[in-house]
Design a protein around this motif. Structure first.
Motif, PDB file in Angstrom:
ATOM      1  N   LEU A  31       0.783  -1.361  -0.015  1.00 15.62           N
ATOM      2  CA  LEU A  31      -0.055   0.048  -0.040  1.00 15.62           C
ATOM      3  C   LEU A  31       0.860   1.329  -0.114  1.00 15.62           C
ATOM      4  CD1 LEU A  31      -2.650  -0.987   2.895  1.00 15.62           C
ATOM      5  CD2 LEU A  31      -2.933  -1.178   0.114  1.00 15.62           C
ATOM      6  N   LYS A  32       0.411   2.257  -0.531  1.00 15.61           N
ATOM      7  CA  LYS A  32       1.172   3.738  -0.575  1.00 15.61           C
ATOM      8  C   LYS A  32       0.733   4.503   0.830  1.00 15.61           C
ATOM      9  CE  LYS A  32       1.584   7.675  -3.234  1.00 15.61           C
ATOM     10  NZ  LYS A  32       1.044   8.809  -4.255  1.00 15.61           N
ATOM     11  N   VAL A  33       1.632   4.404   1.628  1.00 18.03           N
ATOM     12  CA  VAL A  33       1.290   4.966   2.949  1.00 18.03           C
ATOM     13  C   VAL A  33       2.099   6.092   3.153  1.00 18.03           C
ATOM     14  CG1 VAL A  33       1.766   4.579   5.367  1.00 18.03           C
ATOM     15  CG2 VAL A  33       1.097   2.580   3.669  1.00 18.03           C
ATOM     16  N   VAL A 118       7.614   3.555   3.135  1.00 20.34           N
ATOM     17  CA  VAL A 118       6.452   4.601   3.847  1.00 20.34           C
ATOM     18  C   VAL A 118       7.042   5.790   3.436  1.00 20.34           C
ATOM     19  CG1 VAL A 118       5.811   5.429   6.162  1.00 20.34           C
ATOM     20  CG2 VAL A 118       6.130   2.850   5.930  1.00 20.34           C
ATOM     21  N   THR A 119       6.041   7.006   3.158  1.00 15.45           N
ATOM     22  CA  THR A 119       6.576   8.197   3.004  1.00 15.45           C
ATOM     23  C   THR A 119       6.318   8.998   4.387  1.00 15.45           C
ATOM     24  OG1 THR A 119       5.790   8.276   0.608  1.00 15.45           O
ATOM     25  CG2 THR A 119       6.060  10.540   1.878  1.00 15.45           C
ATOM     26  N   LEU A 120       7.531   9.445   5.051  1.00  8.65           N
ATOM     27  CA  LEU A 120       7.693  10.245   6.321  1.00  8.65           C
ATOM     28  C   LEU A 120       7.191  11.732   6.090  1.00  8.65           C
ATOM     29  CD1 LEU A 120      10.337   8.225   7.833  1.00  8.65           C
ATOM     30  CD2 LEU A 120       7.911   7.549   8.194  1.00  8.65           C
ATOM     31  N   LEU A 121       6.604  12.323   6.826  1.00 11.84           N
ATOM     32  CA  LEU A 121       6.493  13.745   6.988  1.00 11.84           C
ATOM     33  C   LEU A 121       6.277  14.133   8.393  1.00 11.84           C
ATOM     34  CD1 LEU A 121       6.086  16.288   5.201  1.00 11.84           C
ATOM     35  CD2 LEU A 121       3.637  15.778   5.635  1.00 11.84           C
ATOM     36  N   TYR A 122       7.611  14.724   8.844  1.00  7.91           N
ATOM     37  CA  TYR A 122       7.657  15.174  10.290  1.00  7.91           C
ATOM     38  C   TYR A 122       7.384  16.713  10.290  1.00  7.91           C
ATOM     39  CZ  TYR A 122      11.063  11.276  11.223  1.00  7.91           C
ATOM     40  OH  TYR A 122      11.232  10.167  11.195  1.00  7.91           O
ATOM     41  N   HIS A 123       7.048  17.137  11.677  1.00  6.30           N
ATOM     42  CA  HIS A 123       6.879  18.596  11.686  1.00  6.30           C
ATOM     43  C   HIS A 123       5.450  18.889  11.179  1.00  6.30           C
ATOM     44  CE1 HIS A 123      10.801  18.821  13.588  1.00  6.30           C
ATOM     45  NE2 HIS A 123      11.503  18.647  12.290  1.00  6.30           N
ATOM     46  N   SER A 124       4.544  17.984  11.296  1.00  6.19           N
ATOM     47  CA  SER A 124       3.350  18.245  10.591  1.00  6.19           C
ATOM     48  C   SER A 124       2.143  17.592  11.484  1.00  6.19           C
ATOM     49  CB  SER A 124       3.219  17.347   9.371  1.00  6.19           C
ATOM     50  OG  SER A 124       4.117  17.967   8.225  1.00  6.19           O
ATOM     51  N   TYR A 125       0.919  18.612  11.528  1.00  5.36           N
ATOM     52  CA  TYR A 125       0.018  17.962  12.403  1.00  5.36           C
ATOM     53  C   TYR A 125      -1.270  17.751  11.547  1.00  5.36           C
ATOM     54  CZ  TYR A 125       2.467  19.740  16.505  1.00  5.36           C
ATOM     55  OH  TYR A 125       3.364  19.908  17.552  1.00  5.36           O
TER      56      TYR A 125
END
Length: 434
Positions: A31-33, A118-125
């Motif tokens: 899956l695209k996560v 996995v695509t990671l995205l930090y500093h995000s809400y």
């Protein structure tokens, strides 16, 4: 400012113990996560908060059995390969813990997530959740670039606070401030002569704390607490701070709690240095990146796990994780309430406790599971949070493949896949990290 729309199969919100494993599990299913995290690393309380020990992998007591496997155990094995962890008996009888190098765990989590795709995205809400007819349609994610619309087929809420589920309209419970578990600021001390410090019993530590408070030499809100060795010589982790009466979803209250927590760290550090053998030359190395929050929203799901379920060691047909950890209720006062699992020392966490009411395409995992205050105080252990994340990631793949709501997926298929991935749902095994 809206900077566009992202389309994925699965959006996982919260990169703590549960969310990291959920994202890895889902991505390994092809899956695209997308995994969004408010901090600058994965691990949540296991890293950024400084809680450097996994609990819940083993049953407490003399008959020690490992009851969590799968991806969570794979993570432990990665740490073993890096010579970055060791087993440590728990002072309070919660069972053997696996103490690790926090910085190494950050790398292990990231490496496994990236390798899984996995695509990671930090500093995000995830600041807005839009839902229609019991379906989450999209989430608005805020960060330095502005607002991004994320559309997904299914969503996994591992924020700890149940942010997605709450904002999407799922019902929840929250304890009163007089009952809600206290917050703690973890701190690390260096240059400790640990062999000498071990000669001071916990009973003596408490006696000296009480004496210090009685004489007015210190202001120690919690006349208790613990310290333990780490993989680094002379460095110890301390868990003594207690900040009660704080709603962890109130940012103003949490801000004041952060300030109070660091103030208490200074006081406890001074106390240890001036009173406890082996700490005479110690120095404060660091405090947690953010204060440790034990309990906030508990989402109401298709089943609410109860303290009676925990203590009686109840088993469920839709089991997705095992737990032997006792109820560990850090009450607002000085003490901590403990209640242990009877019978064979193991109870089941049911899949239904991950499925919120009123939402069809969202699961929760981790400490925002559907549980009463008492049950939550057991099931929130790190190994169980990771095990819940593993189940949630696999359930996401099944939901998408079957085109069914999470309420009605084939749970037998979920259990079969978990067992194929070496998760432990029934039979405990007698293995260790050694």
């Amino acid at each position: 400012m809206d900077i566009g729309t992202i389309h994925v199969d699965v959006l996982v919100a919260g990169g703590g113990a549960a969310g990291t494993v959920a994202a890895i599990a889902a991505a390994r299913q092809g899956l695209k996560v997308l995994l969004i995290e408010s901090q600058g690393c994965l691990g949540g309380s296991r890293t950024a908060t400084g809680v450097d020990t996994f609990y819940g992998f083993y049953t407490p007591g003399n008959d020690v059995r490992r009851i969590v496997g799968g991806i969570p155990w794979e993570i432990v094995q990665k740490l073993v390969e890096e010579q970055a962890c060791f087993e440590r008996p728990n002072t309070y009888g919660a069972g053997t813990g696996i103490t690790y190098d926090v910085e190494k765990l950050k790398i292990v989590y990231e490496t496994m997530a990236v390798e899984a795709g996995v695509t990671l995205l930090y500093h995000s809400y995830a600041c807005e959740v839009h839902s229609e007819k019991n379906q989450v349609t999209h989430v608005m994610v805020a960060n330095k670039s502005g607002m991004t619309k994320v559309q997904a087929k299914v969503f996994i809420d591992t924020t700890g606070d149940g942010d997605l589920a709450f904002r999407g309209g799922a019902p929840f419970e929250k304890s009163s401030l007089n009952e809600m578990q206290s917050l703690s600021t973890i701190f690390f001390l260096g240059n400790v002569h640990t062999e000498e410090a071990k000669q001071v019993s916990h009973k003596e530590l408490v006696r000296l704390m009480k004496k210090g408070n009685r004489l007015g030499d210190y202001k120690l809100p919690r006349e208790d607490g613990s310290w333990h060795i780490t993989p680094h010589p002379g460095v110890v982790q301390c868990n003594m701070v207690r900040v009660p009466g704080v709603d962890g979803t109130d940012p103003f209250a949490v801000t004041l709690a952060e300030i109070e927590g660091r103030r208490q760290v200074q006081e406890y550090s001074r106390f240890l240095k001036e009173n406890i053998r082996g700490f005479e030359q110690c120095s404060l190395l660091s405090t947690s990146q953010y204060i440790g929050v034990r309990e906030t929203r508990r989402i109401i799901g298709d089943y609410i796990l109860t303290e009676e379920d925990v203590v009686e060691g109840r088993k469920f047909e839709d089991v997705i994780a095992c737990c032997g950890a006792p109820v560990e209720d850090h009450q607002p006062g000085n003490g901590t309430r403990w209640a242990y699992v009877k019978g064979d020392g193991i109870y089941h966490i049911p899949y239904r406790a991950l499925v919120p009411k009123l939402l069809d395409n969202l699961l929760v995992a981790g400490r925002c599971l559907s549980a009463t205050h008492g049950a939550h105080a057991s099931a929130r252990n790190s190994a169980q949070c990771m095990a819940m994340g593993h189940a949630a990631g696999i359930a996401a793949a099944i939901s998408i493949a079957e085109n069914k709501a999470f309420h009605s997926i084939d749970v037998d298929s979920l259990k079969k896949r978990l067992i194929e991935e070496k998760a432990i749902l029934n039979e405990a095994v007698e293995t260790s990290v050694q």
